[in-house]
Write an enzyme that holds these catalytic residues in place. Structure first.
Site, PDB file in Angstrom:
ATOM      1  CD  GLU A   9      -3.529  -3.425   2.879  1.00 19.84           C
ATOM      2  OE1 GLU A   9      -3.124  -2.050   2.359  1.00 19.84           O
ATOM      3  OE2 GLU A   9      -4.203  -3.635   3.759  1.00 19.84           O
ATOM      4  CG  HIS A  17      -0.577   8.642   4.410  1.00 20.00           C
ATOM      5  ND1 HIS A  17      -1.545   9.904   3.954  1.00 20.00           N
ATOM      6  CD2 HIS A  17      -1.810   7.418   4.096  1.00 20.00           C
ATOM      7  CE1 HIS A  17      -2.180   9.065   3.152  1.00 20.00           C
ATOM      8  NE2 HIS A  17      -2.431   7.604   3.427  1.00 20.00           N
ATOM      9  CB  THR A  71      -6.110  -2.933   0.522  1.00 22.16           C
ATOM     10  OG1 THR A  71      -5.280  -1.199   0.293  1.00 22.16           O
ATOM     11  CG2 THR A  71      -5.383  -3.870  -0.751  1.00 22.16           C
ATOM     12  CB  SER A 100      -6.376   2.578  -0.234  1.00 16.72           C
ATOM     13  OG  SER A 100      -4.911   2.834  -0.306  1.00 16.72           O
ATOM     14  CG  ASP A 110      -7.012  -0.370   5.568  1.00 17.88           C
ATOM     15  OD1 ASP A 110      -7.712   1.007   5.929  1.00 17.88           O
ATOM     16  OD2 ASP A 110      -5.733   0.023   6.122  1.00 17.88           O
ATOM     17  CG  HIS A 164      -2.648   8.253  -1.263  1.00 19.16           C
ATOM     18  ND1 HIS A 164      -3.752   8.015  -1.237  1.00 19.16           N
ATOM     19  CD2 HIS A 164      -2.577   8.204  -0.030  1.00 19.16           C
ATOM     20  CE1 HIS A 164      -4.270   7.427   0.095  1.00 19.16           C
ATOM     21  NE2 HIS A 164      -2.856   7.824   0.444  1.00 19.16           N
ATOM     22  CG  ASP A 193      -2.731   1.158  -2.785  1.00 16.45           C
ATOM     23  OD1 ASP A 193      -1.290   1.796  -3.305  1.00 16.45           O
ATOM     24  OD2 ASP A 193      -3.728   1.234  -1.935  1.00 16.45           O
ATOM     25  CG  HIS A 194      -2.111   5.321  -3.433  1.00 12.79           C
ATOM     26  ND1 HIS A 194      -1.148   5.950  -2.530  1.00 12.79           N
ATOM     27  CD2 HIS A 194      -3.152   4.372  -2.696  1.00 12.79           C
ATOM     28  CE1 HIS A 194      -1.678   5.214  -1.295  1.00 12.79           C
ATOM     29  NE2 HIS A 194      -2.691   4.178  -1.217  1.00 12.79           N
ATOM     30  NE  ARG A 230     -10.437   4.715   2.935  1.00  9.54           N
ATOM     31  CZ  ARG A 230      -9.005   4.253   2.759  1.00  9.54           C
ATOM     32  NH1 ARG A 230      -8.819   4.818   1.561  1.00  9.54           N
ATOM     33  NH2 ARG A 230      -8.329   3.692   2.804  1.00  9.54           N
ATOM     34  CG  ASP A 246      -2.070   1.038   0.957  1.00  7.50           C
ATOM     35  OD1 ASP A 246      -2.137   1.832   0.909  1.00  7.50           O
ATOM     36  OD2 ASP A 246      -2.833   0.362   1.616  1.00  7.50           O
ATOM     37  CG  ASP A 279      -1.748   4.538   2.456  1.00  9.16           C
ATOM     38  OD1 ASP A 279      -1.455   5.461   1.923  1.00  9.16           O
ATOM     39  OD2 ASP A 279      -2.223   4.623   3.775  1.00  9.16           O
ATOM     40  CE  LYS A 280      -3.398   0.643   7.486  1.00  6.01           C
ATOM     41  NZ  LYS A 280      -3.790   2.410   6.666  1.00  6.01           N
TER      42      LYS A 280
HETATM   43 ZN   LIG Z   1      -2.849   5.947   2.370  1.00  6.67          ZN
END
Ligand SMILES: [Zn+2]
Length: 634
Positions: free
Chosen positions: A347, A356, A181, A128, A179, A437, A394-395, A192, A74, A352-353
């Protein structure tokens, strides 16, 4: 293909093992980086070993594949991969998993706007939920959507389709299992954050509002053979509607036959996972703790390099992502269960987290963690020979490798494997806020049968079709339920007598509901396991002929069976016993509503609501016809 390593590589890898990275796999699938001299020498940094035409050609393998393992980092853009490689394996090194896949391409990840004048236009920086929905369903959608299209219509997912086609399925994440994903494979919600029955954001998706339920409740309905991750907190919530109203979701899971596991020891004790007893392993209330302790980026922070430290709160290595991946593969591939193959999504969520949070060491550790899971998947795939492995993200995300300490944005510097300094900048959010992102295309890499389809420039939605085609999934789930029939143990019952209807051939559905008429009595919602279900029924007290009408929840397929109630439960003189025990009827109405979980643009009914209404209207009409019809006399 070369398998030898130069002293330089060996020395780099030895350091890596003792430093940040974990065990280095020795197997090299395809080896553009197997031979290094000193990087300052002419050719010393090249990754190709002469002409790669032959090994590349041999890496292209025709489908179909028996199994597919899809691994998602992610937020794992090219920056995040490069940062982790530089730190743990060196600039000239190789991530043992991610960098070993022989075929690579790039894919676009944009989402779509949902509303207003921009509806359907590209949103260049996706979340995501939209991106996961894209590969899970083949349909582009809006940020926040979980496997519904921009109009809110549920889209069939790879996991659902794999299951309907008789494959075994698994879903593994280091995040809360609700979450985005992991959720995109098992649920369909407009928002989501609709995690559990207590989530206010569920709105019309809540069971109490007549929707499909929260992500956690839909997960129980979708019933993958193996689910492993975090997010137990939502399962302590209590259902507010439906057959399990008043029970916690954990109680519901156990009541529906799940093997609920909460510790590594529990998981080690699981010997089989299948539709009768699927595994629901939730090891933390929320997301998993990260591998490395967090670092805090500050303005000017890259002036003082740091080394990453282990996070003392990390779960045991028997719950690492690689370990859970191996557990899932073992359960899905067990000889007793693997005849039709499996689909597994894995995943690594917190790249990602941590990105961030502008946490350089956090994101590095999570990338290494995912890489080890990739290595585990490749080790299996190499041995198996019929498994397609796809590794992607994913991104894209914020972190950037920069040359000098940025004067205005947050940064951290780390001392890498080579003893050099890598400066990492986070420039899309303020200190203490959330970094954003980004919208760049992503790497997608493949190994095994069908992997050639990742090469070149593709879109995220291509992954859906690559995987569905590799596994030869029949996406027409109504066709998969078309042979459904119900069998009753006999044709005549006494008033109030209980009996079971045996339903078979409903592979396109995951639940069944129904009604016994004449006086309509609802049949409890029942799980369909591999196309079959046993439905407990009670004969009405009214004498005469009755019909049980059963409706597949996903395809709308209708199956009926007729029986007669007599005062003593014996056939009437003259043989007026109705129509016999089993009458299957999967045509007619079923074909009119089989788009209930379809693919927008390719199917009959784009909107679930409309399909449900049609089903309700049709079902009611059918019931009335049967109810009003005179009892046929033989
Ligand atoms: Zn994110």
């Amino acid at each position: 293909m070369k398998s030898s390593t130069s002293p330089r590589v060996r020395s780099v890898r030895r350091v890596a093992t003792g430093c940040a990275a974990a065990a280095i796999a020795t197997t090299v699938l395809f080896s553009p980086s197997a031979a290094f001299a000193e990087t300052a020498d002419n050719g010393g940094a090249q990754r190709n070993d002469g002409d790669n035409t032959v090994p590349l050609r041999s890496a292209i393998v025709d489908g179909p594949a028996t199994n597919v393992i899809l691994l998602i980092g992610d937020g794992m853009g090219d920056s995040e991969i490069t940062i982790a490689r530089n730190y743990a394996y060196g600039a000239a090194g190789q991530l043992p998993g991610i960098d070993a896949l022989p075929l690579t391409g790039q894919y676009t990840t944009y989402s779509l706007y949902k509303d207003g004048a921009r509806k359907g236009k590209p949103d260049y920086v996706p979340d995501s939920a939209a991106t996961g929905s894209a590969w899970a369903t083949g349909t582009k959608t809006y940020d926040n959507a979980v496997s519904v299209d921009i109009n809110g219509a549920p889209q069939q997912t790879l996991l659902e389709l794999a299951k309907a086609n008789g494959l075994r399925t698994g879903n593994v994440s280091t995040a809360e299992i609700q979450d985005a994903t992991p959720a995109v494979q098992v649920a369909h919600v407009a928002s989501r954050s609709c995690y559990g029955p207590d989530s206010a954001s569920c709105g019309a998706d809540a069971l109490a509002a007549g929707g499909l339920g929260s992500i956690s409740e839909q997960l129980l309905d979708t019933r993958p053979d193996v689910t492993l991750g975090g997010g137990s907190a939502s399962f302590t919530q209590t259902a507010k509607a439906g057959d399990w109203s008043g029970k916690t979701l954990f109680e519901q899971a156990e009541g529906r036959g799940y093997q609920v596991v909460k510790t590594a020891a529990d998981l080690a004790g699981v010997t089989a996972a299948n539709q009768e007893a699927p595994v629901l392993g939730l090891f933390t209330p929320g997301n998993f703790p990260t591998r490395f302790a967090a670092t805090t980026a500050t303005v000017g922070g890259a002036n003082t390099p740091v080394s990453c430290a282990a996070n003392p709160d990390r779960l045991g290595t028997d719950l690492s992502l690689a370990s859970l991946t191996n557990s899932a593969i073992d359960l899905l591939n067990s000889p007793a269960e693997s005849s039709k193959g499996f689909f597994l999504q894995v995943e690594g969520a917190s790249i990602d987290k941590r990105d961030h949070s502008a946490d350089a060491c956090g994101q590095i550790g999570e990338t290494i963690d995912l890489d080890e899971a990739v290595r585990a998947a490749l080790d299996f795939a190499e041995k198996d020979g019929n498994t397609l492995v796809i590794v992607t993200a994913d991104h894209a995300h914020t972190s950037q490798i920069v040359d000098s300490t940025p004067p205005t944005s947050l940064s951290t510097a780390v001392t890498t494997l080579e003893g050099s300094v890598m400066k990492i900048s986070y420039g899309t959010g303020a200190a203490g806020g959330s970094q954003q992102h980004t919208g760049a295309q992503l790497r997608v890499a493949g190994y095994g049968p069908g992997a050639a389809n990742v090469v070149g420039l593709i879109d995220q939605t291509d992954n859906f079709f690559t995987i569905a085609n590799a596994l030869r999934l029949n996406r027409d789930t109504a066709a998969l339920s078309a042979g459904a029939k119900a069998t009753l143990p006999k044709t005549v019952f006494a008033p109030g007598e209980t009996f079971d209807a045996a339903l078979t051939g409903l592979a396109g559905d995951r639940q069944i509901t129904g009604v016994v008429a004449s006086e309509p009595v609802a049949v409890p919602k029942t799980d369909v396991l591999a196309g079959s279900a046993t439905i407990p029924l009670t004969a009405p007290t009214e004498l005469g002929e009755h019909t049980v009408t059963l409706t597949g929840s996903q395809t709308g397929t209708i199956v009926t069976a007729r029986f007669t109630v007599t005062a003593d439960g014996q056939p009437l003189p003259g043989g007026a016993t109705g129509t016999g025990g089993a009458t299957g009827n999967a045509g007619g109405l079923a074909s009119a509503v089989n788009g209930a979980l379809a693919s927008t643009g390719a199917a009959v009914f784009p909107i679930l609501g409309a399909a449900a209404l049609a089903l309700l209207a049709g079902g009611t009409a059918l019931y009335r016809r049967r109810h009003n019809r005179p009892i046929p006399r033989a």
